[in-house]
Design a protein around this motif. Structure first.
Motif, PDB file in Angstrom:
ATOM      1  N   ASN A   1      -8.268   3.259   6.628  1.00 29.72           N
ATOM      2  CA  ASN A   1      -8.337   1.945   5.979  1.00 29.72           C
ATOM      3  C   ASN A   1      -8.448   0.854   7.045  1.00 29.72           C
ATOM      4  OD1 ASN A   1      -7.890  -0.405   4.506  1.00 29.72           O
ATOM      5  ND2 ASN A   1      -6.081   0.347   3.454  1.00 29.72           N
TER       6      ASN A   1
ATOM      7  N   GLY B   1     -10.280   5.668   2.447  1.00 29.81           N
ATOM      8  CA  GLY B   1      -9.708   4.604   3.260  1.00 29.81           C
ATOM      9  C   GLY B   1     -10.766   3.851   4.041  1.00 29.81           C
TER      10      GLY B   1
ATOM     11  N   TYR C   1       0.799  -1.216   0.000  1.00 27.39           N
ATOM     12  CA  TYR C   1       0.000   0.000   0.000  1.00 27.39           C
ATOM     13  C   TYR C   1       0.839   1.276   0.000  1.00 27.39           C
ATOM     14  CZ  TYR C   1      -4.397  -2.501   0.800  1.00 27.39           C
ATOM     15  OH  TYR C   1      -5.504  -3.295   0.682  1.00 27.39           O
TER      16      TYR C   1
ATOM     17  N   TYR D   1     -12.852   1.736   1.466  1.00 27.72           N
ATOM     18  CA  TYR D   1     -12.070   0.623   0.933  1.00 27.72           C
ATOM     19  C   TYR D   1     -11.784  -0.409   2.023  1.00 27.72           C
ATOM     20  CZ  TYR D   1      -8.078  -2.081  -0.591  1.00 27.72           C
ATOM     21  OH  TYR D   1      -7.231  -3.122  -0.879  1.00 27.72           O
ATOM     22  N   GLY D   2     -11.408   0.059   3.209  1.00 27.96           N
ATOM     23  CA  GLY D   2     -11.090  -0.868   4.289  1.00 27.96           C
ATOM     24  C   GLY D   2     -12.253  -1.777   4.645  1.00 27.96           C
TER      25      GLY D   2
ATOM     26  N   GLY E   1      -4.080  -2.806   6.244  1.00 25.93           N
ATOM     27  CA  GLY E   1      -4.423  -1.419   5.971  1.00 25.93           C
ATOM     28  C   GLY E   1      -3.633  -0.435   6.805  1.00 25.93           C
TER      29      GLY E   1
ATOM     30  N   ILE F   1      -5.460   4.702  -3.459  1.00 28.01           N
ATOM     31  CA  ILE F   1      -4.253   4.281  -2.749  1.00 28.01           C
ATOM     32  C   ILE F   1      -3.021   4.383  -3.642  1.00 28.01           C
ATOM     33  CG2 ILE F   1      -3.088   2.256  -1.769  1.00 28.01           C
ATOM     34  CD1 ILE F   1      -5.831   1.455  -0.601  1.00 28.01           C
TER      35      ILE F   1
ATOM     36  N   GLY G   1     -11.084   2.079  -4.408  1.00 28.70           N
ATOM     37  CA  GLY G   1     -10.153   2.229  -3.305  1.00 28.70           C
ATOM     38  C   GLY G   1      -8.700   2.135  -3.728  1.00 28.70           C
TER      39      GLY G   1
END
Length: 400
Positions: free
Chosen positions: A267, A318, A25, A321-322, A143, A240, A236
């Motif tokens: 995230n 974040g 990431y 997406y997380g 994350g 990132i 996401g």
């Protein structure tokens, strides 16, 4: 050691492994350095990351199968060796082709193997009503990794350069993952059956609710989950992979690595919050909430032109997406059981790989062609709204 204590020990070890594997990431920090120092285009700088995402996702299938069959310890350790070796080998080149091989293929394979072993090993120690929370805690490590790896990478890049940064992080993460992998174990019994049980597949399925991958692939729920996962991951992973460049393009920020670290906090938070929430209100409603939040954020992202607004957008991206990384493994276990959790989630996770190629590549090409990310944000918004729509076709999973 009692079962609960052993389960949390495995959970924390899995989280630690993901804290190291999350180096993936921080690629946007490496990419920014390659663009600035080696004069790469945004598209070229995105390619090793996209390949790593695709390989990571593809390795989840054999990795999941191997850890289901042989246990998670040695699969995670071998993954750590490959991930670390890929970074170390990346230190010897600035060639795009070689970075595709070293970071994209070798490190990507290692990340996939390590990640495939951590979550299923932890989940198998806990009852069904905690699947969401435990999945969220383990994947939160992946994350959260950017919170410390992004500033660490930036500091190493400034002091030692790109080559030495790859080498230092490769050695460090190889050692951490191999050591923590030795803690990963699974319970001797699963859903009332010995892991070495010779019961027929149909008997095992009837007693545990654990469908194998062939049975899973004929279920409508698999394809709905797959498309939704790909749509959300695309948005996401686009943010990132491009966040440092987005921050510089839209707000003139040269310290985008700080935004990467901020995104990492949300995230990781999204993974735990969504896992806990989905245990309370159900996976489908949780998916609708987080997909809608992400869609609205994507719709507004092109208007974020100050450091504060970029930070807000990064935080929401974040969080949205997380949430995917705990909701979708939990939903996979709900619909298809935990007996074959590794390989089954591996197949579902290939959607993440598609999103990892689609989102970053789309954004990089649009930015190179138009000097703006606006169209990419709009497309991502539409994909997230599609995912919201598809949640209404998910039926409530049957109790095992």
């Amino acid at each position: 050691m009692n079962r609960a204590k052993q389960g949390w020990t495995v959970t924390l070890a899995g989280t630690g492994i993901n804290l190291a594997l999350g180096v993936l990431y921080t690629w946007s920090v490496f990419a920014a350095a390659l663009i600035e120092q080696a004069h790469w285009t945004k598209t070229a700088a995105s390619v090793p990351y996209m390949v790593a995402c695709a390989v990571f996702a593809l390795m989840m299938v054999p990795g999941g199968y191997l850890q289901d069959r042989y246990g998670p310890r040695w699969i995670a350790a071998f993954g750590g060796i490959m991930a670390g070796s890929g970074l170390i080998l990346s230190s010897f080149t600035h060639s795009l082709t070689m970075l595709i091989v070293t970071f994209g293929l070798i490190a990507g394979m290692g990340i996939g193997l390590g990640y495939s072993a951590a979550t299923p090993a932890a989940v198998k120690w806990f009852p069904p009503e905690k699947k969401g929370l435990i999945s969220g805690v383990v994947v939160a490590g992946f994350g959260l990794a950017s919170l410390y790896i992004a500033p660490l990478t930036n500091a190493l890049l400034r002091k030692f350069g790109i080559e030495s940064t790859f080498r230092i992080e490769g050695i460090l993460f190889l050692l951490i993952i191999v050591l923590l992998a030795q803690v990963l174990t699974v319970p001797s019994t699963l859903s009332g059956q010995s892991q070495s049980s010779t019961a027929s597949p149909s008997a095992a399925t009837a007693s545990t609710g654990g469908l194998n991958w062939q049975q899973m692939l004929i279920r409508r729920e698999f394809y709905l989950l797959w498309v939704m996962y790909a749509a959300g991951a695309s948005a996401g992973l686009m943010i990132i992979s491009q966040l440092s460049s987005i921050a510089k393009t839209q707000a003139g920020i040269s310290w985008g690595y700080a935004m990467v670290a901020l995104l990492a906090v949300f995230n990781a938070s999204g993974r735990v919050i969504a896992g806990w929430l989905s245990d309370k209100i159900g996976r489908s409603w949780s998916m609708r909430i987080f997909f809608l939040i992400q869609a609205l954020n994507m719709l507004a992202f092109s208007t974020y032109n100050t450091p504060a607004l970029i930070a807000l957008g990064a935080a929401i991206a974040g969080l949205g997406y997380g949430s995917l990384l705990s909701l979708f493994p939990s939903a996979t276990y709900d619909y298809f059981g935990t007996k074959h959790a590794g390989v089954n989630y591996g197949f579902v996770f290939t959607a993440w790989g598609v999103g990892g190629v689609l989102g970053p590549l789309m954004a990089a090409r649009i930015a190179d062609a138009t000097k703006s990310y606006s169209l990419a944000f709009t497309i991502s918004c539409i994909l997230c709204l599609l995912a919201v729509f598809l949640t209404f076709f998910l039926k409530k999973p049957k109790k095992a």
